[in-house]
Design a protein around this motif. Sequence first.
Motif, PDB file in Angstrom:
ATOM      1  N   ALA A  19      23.074 -18.585  15.998  1.00 33.35           N
ATOM      2  CA  ALA A  19      21.748 -18.220  16.508  1.00 33.35           C
ATOM      3  C   ALA A  19      20.736 -18.328  15.385  1.00 33.35           C
ATOM      4  CB  ALA A  19      21.752 -16.801  17.071  1.00 33.35           C
ATOM      5  N   THR A  20      19.468 -18.249  15.738  1.00 33.94           N
ATOM      6  CA  THR A  20      18.377 -18.154  14.769  1.00 33.94           C
ATOM      7  C   THR A  20      17.561 -16.900  15.069  1.00 33.94           C
ATOM      8  OG1 THR A  20      16.766 -19.378  16.098  1.00 33.94           O
ATOM      9  CG2 THR A  20      18.244 -20.677  14.668  1.00 33.94           C
ATOM     10  N   GLY A  21      16.647 -16.596  14.185  1.00 30.21           N
ATOM     11  CA  GLY A  21      15.805 -15.429  14.381  1.00 30.21           C
ATOM     12  C   GLY A  21      14.994 -15.485  15.657  1.00 30.21           C
ATOM     13  N   ALA A  22      14.745 -16.676  16.157  1.00 29.10           N
ATOM     14  CA  ALA A  22      13.970 -16.816  17.390  1.00 29.10           C
ATOM     15  C   ALA A  22      14.674 -16.208  18.588  1.00 29.10           C
ATOM     16  CB  ALA A  22      13.674 -18.290  17.660  1.00 29.10           C
ATOM     17  N   ALA A  23      15.994 -15.965  18.464  1.00 36.45           N
ATOM     18  CA  ALA A  23      16.724 -15.327  19.567  1.00 36.45           C
ATOM     19  C   ALA A  23      16.228 -13.917  19.826  1.00 36.45           C
ATOM     20  CB  ALA A  23      18.224 -15.311  19.255  1.00 36.45           C
ATOM     21  N   LEU A  24      15.566 -13.313  18.844  1.00 37.93           N
ATOM     22  CA  LEU A  24      15.054 -11.954  18.978  1.00 37.93           C
ATOM     23  C   LEU A  24      13.631 -12.006  19.536  1.00 37.93           C
ATOM     24  CD1 LEU A  24      16.395 -10.329  15.695  1.00 37.93           C
ATOM     25  CD2 LEU A  24      17.500 -10.542  17.922  1.00 37.93           C
ATOM     26  N   LEU A  25      13.537 -12.264  20.818  1.00 35.53           N
ATOM     27  CA  LEU A  25      12.254 -12.319  21.530  1.00 35.53           C
ATOM     28  C   LEU A  25      11.239 -13.228  20.843  1.00 35.53           C
ATOM     29  CD1 LEU A  25      11.882  -8.591  22.624  1.00 35.53           C
ATOM     30  CD2 LEU A  25      12.734 -10.524  23.959  1.00 35.53           C
ATOM     31  N   GLY A  26      11.751 -14.288  20.225  1.00 36.79           N
ATOM     32  CA  GLY A  26      10.888 -15.277  19.605  1.00 36.79           C
ATOM     33  C   GLY A  26      10.598 -15.048  18.144  1.00 36.79           C
ATOM     34  N   ASP A  27      10.639 -13.779  17.687  1.00 34.24           N
ATOM     35  CA  ASP A  27      10.268 -13.468  16.308  1.00 34.24           C
ATOM     36  C   ASP A  27      10.767 -12.075  15.934  1.00 34.24           C
ATOM     37  OD1 ASP A  27       9.106 -13.061  13.856  1.00 34.24           O
ATOM     38  OD2 ASP A  27       7.029 -13.137  14.562  1.00 34.24           O
ATOM     39  N   PRO A  28      11.668 -11.949  14.951  1.00 39.74           N
ATOM     40  CA  PRO A  28      12.175 -10.630  14.567  1.00 39.74           C
ATOM     41  C   PRO A  28      11.074  -9.651  14.152  1.00 39.74           C
ATOM     42  CG  PRO A  28      13.492 -12.368  13.561  1.00 39.74           C
ATOM     43  CD  PRO A  28      12.301 -13.033  14.186  1.00 39.74           C
ATOM     44  N   ALA A  29      10.040 -10.148  13.480  1.00 48.28           N
ATOM     45  CA  ALA A  29       8.962  -9.253  13.041  1.00 48.28           C
ATOM     46  C   ALA A  29       8.220  -8.656  14.236  1.00 48.28           C
ATOM     47  CB  ALA A  29       7.986  -9.994  12.133  1.00 48.28           C
ATOM     48  N   SER A  30       8.062  -9.428  15.289  1.00 54.15           N
ATOM     49  CA  SER A  30       7.401  -8.910  16.487  1.00 54.15           C
ATOM     50  C   SER A  30       8.231  -7.815  17.140  1.00 54.15           C
ATOM     51  CB  SER A  30       7.153 -10.052  17.487  1.00 54.15           C
ATOM     52  OG  SER A  30       6.231 -10.987  16.956  1.00 54.15           O
ATOM     53  N   CYS A  31       9.564  -7.933  17.039  1.00 54.64           N
ATOM     54  CA  CYS A  31      10.436  -6.882  17.576  1.00 54.64           C
ATOM     55  C   CYS A  31      10.207  -5.569  16.830  1.00 54.64           C
ATOM     56  CB  CYS A  31      11.898  -7.299  17.462  1.00 54.64           C
ATOM     57  SG  CYS A  31      12.369  -8.652  18.557  1.00 54.64           S
ATOM     58  N   THR A  61      16.971  -6.944  22.383  1.00 55.50           N
ATOM     59  CA  THR A  61      15.897  -7.762  21.806  1.00 55.50           C
ATOM     60  C   THR A  61      16.059  -9.239  22.154  1.00 55.50           C
ATOM     61  OG1 THR A  61      17.144  -7.739  19.734  1.00 55.50           O
ATOM     62  CG2 THR A  61      15.287  -6.232  19.900  1.00 55.50           C
ATOM     63  N   SER A  62      16.800  -9.520  23.208  1.00 57.62           N
ATOM     64  CA  SER A  62      16.836 -10.889  23.727  1.00 57.62           C
ATOM     65  C   SER A  62      16.339 -10.869  25.162  1.00 57.62           C
ATOM     66  CB  SER A  62      18.260 -11.475  23.680  1.00 57.62           C
ATOM     67  OG  SER A  62      19.065 -10.950  24.719  1.00 57.62           O
ATOM     68  N   ALA A  63      15.662 -11.935  25.567  1.00 60.12           N
ATOM     69  CA  ALA A  63      15.099 -11.990  26.910  1.00 60.12           C
ATOM     70  C   ALA A  63      16.185 -11.888  27.976  1.00 60.12           C
ATOM     71  CB  ALA A  63      14.304 -13.283  27.076  1.00 60.12           C
ATOM     72  N   ALA A  64      17.327 -12.505  27.717  1.00 54.79           N
ATOM     73  CA  ALA A  64      18.417 -12.494  28.697  1.00 54.79           C
ATOM     74  C   ALA A  64      18.943 -11.073  28.921  1.00 54.79           C
ATOM     75  CB  ALA A  64      19.542 -13.409  28.229  1.00 54.79           C
ATOM     76  N   LYS A  65      19.115 -10.317  27.826  1.00 53.69           N
ATOM     77  CA  LYS A  65      19.627  -8.952  27.957  1.00 53.69           C
ATOM     78  C   LYS A  65      18.598  -8.042  28.624  1.00 53.69           C
ATOM     79  CE  LYS A  65      22.937  -9.031  24.140  1.00 53.69           C
ATOM     80  NZ  LYS A  65      23.338  -8.434  22.832  1.00 53.69           N
ATOM     81  N   GLN A  66      17.313  -8.271  28.331  1.00 50.71           N
ATOM     82  CA  GLN A  66      16.274  -7.467  28.979  1.00 50.71           C
ATOM     83  C   GLN A  66      16.259  -7.719  30.479  1.00 50.71           C
ATOM     84  OE1 GLN A  66      12.392  -7.770  27.240  1.00 50.71           O
ATOM     85  NE2 GLN A  66      12.995  -6.780  25.348  1.00 50.71           N
ATOM     86  N   GLU A  67      16.382  -8.986  30.866  1.00 50.13           N
ATOM     87  CA  GLU A  67      16.398  -9.318  32.286  1.00 50.13           C
ATOM     88  C   GLU A  67      17.622  -8.703  32.965  1.00 50.13           C
ATOM     89  OE1 GLU A  67      16.339 -13.280  35.202  1.00 50.13           O
ATOM     90  OE2 GLU A  67      16.126 -13.487  33.036  1.00 50.13           O
ATOM     91  N   GLN A  68      18.751  -8.749  32.275  1.00 45.63           N
ATOM     92  CA  GLN A  68      19.987  -8.193  32.817  1.00 45.63           C
ATOM     93  C   GLN A  68      19.867  -6.697  33.066  1.00 45.63           C
ATOM     94  OE1 GLN A  68      23.308  -8.608  30.149  1.00 45.63           O
ATOM     95  NE2 GLN A  68      24.802  -7.894  31.635  1.00 45.63           N
ATOM     96  N   MET A  69      19.182  -5.987  32.150  1.00 38.24           N
ATOM     97  CA  MET A  69      19.073  -4.536  32.251  1.00 38.24           C
ATOM     98  C   MET A  69      17.798  -4.095  32.974  1.00 38.24           C
ATOM     99  SD  MET A  69      21.871  -3.518  30.925  1.00 38.24           S
ATOM    100  CE  MET A  69      21.634  -1.750  30.746  1.00 38.24           C
ATOM    101  N   GLY A  70      16.935  -5.044  33.340  1.00 38.35           N
ATOM    102  CA  GLY A  70      15.738  -4.716  34.093  1.00 38.35           C
ATOM    103  C   GLY A  70      14.681  -3.996  33.292  1.00 38.35           C
TER     104      GLY A  70
END
Length: 261
Positions: free
Chosen positions: A195-207, A64-73
Motif C-alpha cells: 500500500a501507499t500513504g494514499a490508502a489513508l483517505l488520500g493523505d495521512p496528514a489529512s487523517c 481511515t480507508s474509504a472501503a472500511k468506512q463504507e463497510q461500517m457506515g
Amino acid sequence: MTAIDHAAWASYLLAAVDDRSAVTAITKQLDALSIDDAYAIQAALLELHLGRGDTVAGVKLGLTSAAKQEQMGVTEPVYGWVLGSSLIDGSGEVDLGELIHPRCEPEFVFVLGEDLAGPGVTGEDVLDATDCVTGGIEVIDSRYEAFSFTLPDVIADNTSAARVAIGSGAIGPRDADLTTLGCVFEVAGEVVATATGAALLGDPASCVAMLANHLGKHGQRLWAGWTILAGAPTDAKPLGAGTRARARYSHFDSVSIVGKG
C-alpha cells in the motif's frame, strides 16, 4: 430508555484485558449503544488505566480507508488512545500470553512537535506541527468473542488497541510526499499486502487533521510529544506464536515484531 452505566461497562472491558478472556459484545446485551455512549465508555476505560499508573503516549486512528468506512457506515475515522504500557521495546517481542486473539497491521506514525487543537485544523497544519514521520506495526486485540463486534463496540473497546512498535529512520514531515510513501507488509516471510500513504483517505496528514478536529469538538487536543497512529493502510493479519511480521517502508527503516507464546 435506561441510562447506560459507562463506568460499569469500562470495568467489564478492563476485566477482559486482565483475565485475557473474550467477552460478549456490549451491543448484544443492550437495546442500543450510541456512538456518544461508546466514546463515554472508552473515556471511562482510559481513566481506569490511568488510575493504575498508566500514561497516554498518543492517539490512534481507525477506519481511515474509504472501503472500511463504507463497510461500517461511517463518514469519519474513529479514534482510541495509545497507552504507554502498549509500546513494544526494541526486541519487537509480543507476549501473546497477555492477549486474546492478536492481529497485526502496519502503520504510518506521526510524532508531534507542537500541540494541535481543532476546529479548523488542515493537513498543512498537521505537517507544520509534526516533528517527524515514521513507520510502525500495531497489534490489535479485540476483547470480544470471535473477534465479532459493531462500530460502537469497537469504539468502547478503545478501538482494539493492544500493542504498538514504533520504527526508526524517521523523516521530516515534508521530506517526502506522504501520499506516495510505500509499505510492504510481510507475515511469516510472505508478502501479504502492499500500500501507499494514499490508502489513508488520500493523505495521512489529512487523517490526523480529522482527528484533531474531532477531539476539538470535545474540548480536547493533540499534545506535543504524542505519537499519532494515522491508520493502517492494509488489513490486519493474525499474529501467532513464532510468527514474525515485518513492515518495509520506502522512506523509513523496516519494523519487525514476533509473537512469543
